[in-house]
Design a protein around this motif. Sequence first.
Motif, mmCIF file in Angstrom:
data_model
loop_
_atom_site.group_PDB
_atom_site.id
_atom_site.type_symbol
_atom_site.label_atom_id
_atom_site.label_comp_id
_atom_site.label_asym_id
_atom_site.label_seq_id
_atom_site.Cartn_x
_atom_site.Cartn_y
_atom_site.Cartn_z
ATOM 1 N N LEU A 11 47.936 44.783 6.055
ATOM 2 C CA LEU A 11 49.071 43.893 5.795
ATOM 3 C C LEU A 11 49.923 43.727 7.054
ATOM 4 N N ALA A 12 50.106 44.807 7.801
ATOM 5 C CA ALA A 12 50.867 44.729 9.047
ATOM 6 C C ALA A 12 50.199 43.771 10.026
ATOM 7 N N LYS A 13 48.890 43.850 10.126
ATOM 8 C CA LYS A 13 48.154 42.961 11.030
ATOM 9 C C LYS A 13 48.273 41.503 10.572
ATOM 10 N N ALA A 14 48.215 41.297 9.248
ATOM 11 C CA ALA A 14 48.315 39.935 8.716
ATOM 12 C C ALA A 14 49.707 39.352 8.943
ATOM 13 N N LEU A 15 50.744 40.163 8.732
ATOM 14 C CA LEU A 15 52.117 39.700 8.951
ATOM 15 C C LEU A 15 52.330 39.353 10.423
ATOM 16 N N ALA A 16 51.869 40.234 11.297
ATOM 17 C CA ALA A 16 52.007 39.976 12.728
ATOM 18 C C ALA A 16 51.255 38.712 13.125
ATOM 19 N N GLY A 17 50.074 38.518 12.545
ATOM 20 C CA GLY A 17 49.286 37.325 12.840
ATOM 21 C C GLY A 17 50.019 36.056 12.480
ATOM 22 N N LYS A 18 50.756 36.079 11.367
ATOM 23 C CA LYS A 18 51.535 34.911 10.969
ATOM 24 C C LYS A 18 52.638 34.598 11.982
ATOM 25 N N LEU A 19 53.085 35.643 12.695
ATOM 26 C CA LEU A 19 54.120 35.456 13.710
ATOM 27 C C LEU A 19 53.521 35.214 15.089
ATOM 28 N N GLY A 20 52.182 35.142 15.154
ATOM 29 C CA GLY A 20 51.514 34.931 16.428
ATOM 30 C C GLY A 20 51.541 36.144 17.335
ATOM 31 N N LEU A 64 51.465 34.850 2.784
ATOM 32 C CA LEU A 64 50.308 35.687 2.435
ATOM 33 C C LEU A 64 50.111 35.734 0.916
ATOM 34 N N GLU A 65 51.216 35.758 0.197
ATOM 35 C CA GLU A 65 51.151 35.764 -1.269
ATOM 36 C C GLU A 65 50.655 34.421 -1.791
ATOM 37 N N ALA A 66 51.193 33.330 -1.262
ATOM 38 C CA ALA A 66 50.866 31.991 -1.743
ATOM 39 C C ALA A 66 49.412 31.614 -1.469
ATOM 40 N N THR A 67 48.880 32.052 -0.353
ATOM 41 C CA THR A 67 47.507 31.694 0.020
ATOM 42 C C THR A 67 46.451 32.619 -0.565
ATOM 43 N N GLY A 68 46.899 33.715 -1.198
ATOM 44 C CA GLY A 68 45.945 34.670 -1.763
ATOM 45 C C GLY A 68 45.452 35.708 -0.768
ATOM 46 N N GLU A 69 45.955 35.638 0.472
ATOM 47 C CA GLU A 69 45.521 36.602 1.488
ATOM 48 C C GLU A 69 45.967 38.023 1.144
ATOM 49 N N MET A 70 47.143 38.153 0.570
ATOM 50 C CA MET A 70 47.633 39.482 0.215
ATOM 51 C C MET A 70 46.768 40.095 -0.885
ATOM 52 N N GLY A 87 40.266 48.200 -3.210
ATOM 53 C CA GLY A 87 40.033 48.573 -4.603
ATOM 54 C C GLY A 87 41.271 48.637 -5.465
ATOM 55 N N VAL A 88 42.394 48.112 -4.983
ATOM 56 C CA VAL A 88 43.662 48.218 -5.703
ATOM 57 C C VAL A 88 44.058 46.881 -6.308
ATOM 58 N N THR A 89 44.492 46.906 -7.548
ATOM 59 C CA THR A 89 44.956 45.704 -8.224
ATOM 60 C C THR A 89 46.306 45.298 -7.668
ATOM 61 N N PRO A 90 46.445 44.080 -7.133
ATOM 62 C CA PRO A 90 47.762 43.661 -6.628
ATOM 63 C C PRO A 90 48.722 43.480 -7.795
ATOM 64 N N THR A 91 49.812 44.236 -7.768
ATOM 65 C CA THR A 91 50.783 44.182 -8.856
ATOM 66 C C THR A 91 52.079 43.611 -8.335
#
Length: 264
Positions: free
Chosen positions: A48-57, A244-250, A258-262
């Motif tokens: 998630l940290a990598k994905a968030l950073a990626g969104k910020l370039g 990330l939430e809206a696109t389903g990436e999260m 293996g964890v259910t996103p809650t």
Amino acid sequence: MLLLALALALPAAHADLDKIKQSGVLKVAVYNDMQPFSSKEGGIDIDLAKALAGKLGLGVALLPFEAGENLNDDLRNMVWKGHYLGYGPADVLMHVPVDKGLMAENKRVTIFAPYYRDRVRLVRDVRKIPSCESVDCLMGKKVGVEKVSLAAMLLLGEQDGKVRDSVKIYDTAAAAMEAFKAGELDAVLANQSEIEGAVRGDANYPLSELSFQRLPRQGWIVGLAVKKDNEELAKALQAAANDLEATGEMAKIFAKHGVTPTKP
């Protein structure tokens, strides 16, 4: 005078985010050995940290650390001040409880962007415990818990220690889950995320929700934390988390482990 103060504060907030962007790297603090969220092998918070950073370039520089005696220590050491040994602070800390009391005690940080709600659950070997609707099903069984954990406190104290003799203590929830999967235990009481990350949807290991007098039924929510005056960074990270939430990436990140996103 108020308008002047606001005008003077705004450049500082922008300057901090600009400085991070100029460095090209987002420094992210993650807890050591908090499976399935963070470990040497990776985890949800790391992805998630990598994905968030990626969104910020930006790229990511991880700052793994051992949890302090309490969350106030962690916020001080990893968010707004830094450890006295010179480690930290990071730009953002992962896996911080989104809790009003914690926020009130820590005026120098902003806690935001809730991304997961965890709960205490029981996982059982259905071949040894076919059904379980109360702690009575654990009488005479072997049940693993992590030492100094909410699960241990609940199980050892429930109904004046009714199932205390069934409890087996382990250093970590991960160790308890390993013993469980090896057939050494009949059940484990732990966080839902810890269980799901270990059993990966195996039908022999269903999860049950047990009622405990001292257990918050809604569980607890975790999010991000930054230094209080880093407003622009908080806004940018919130926008990234929303995307990330809206696109389903999260959801894909959670599913990978293996964890259910809650949703909080």
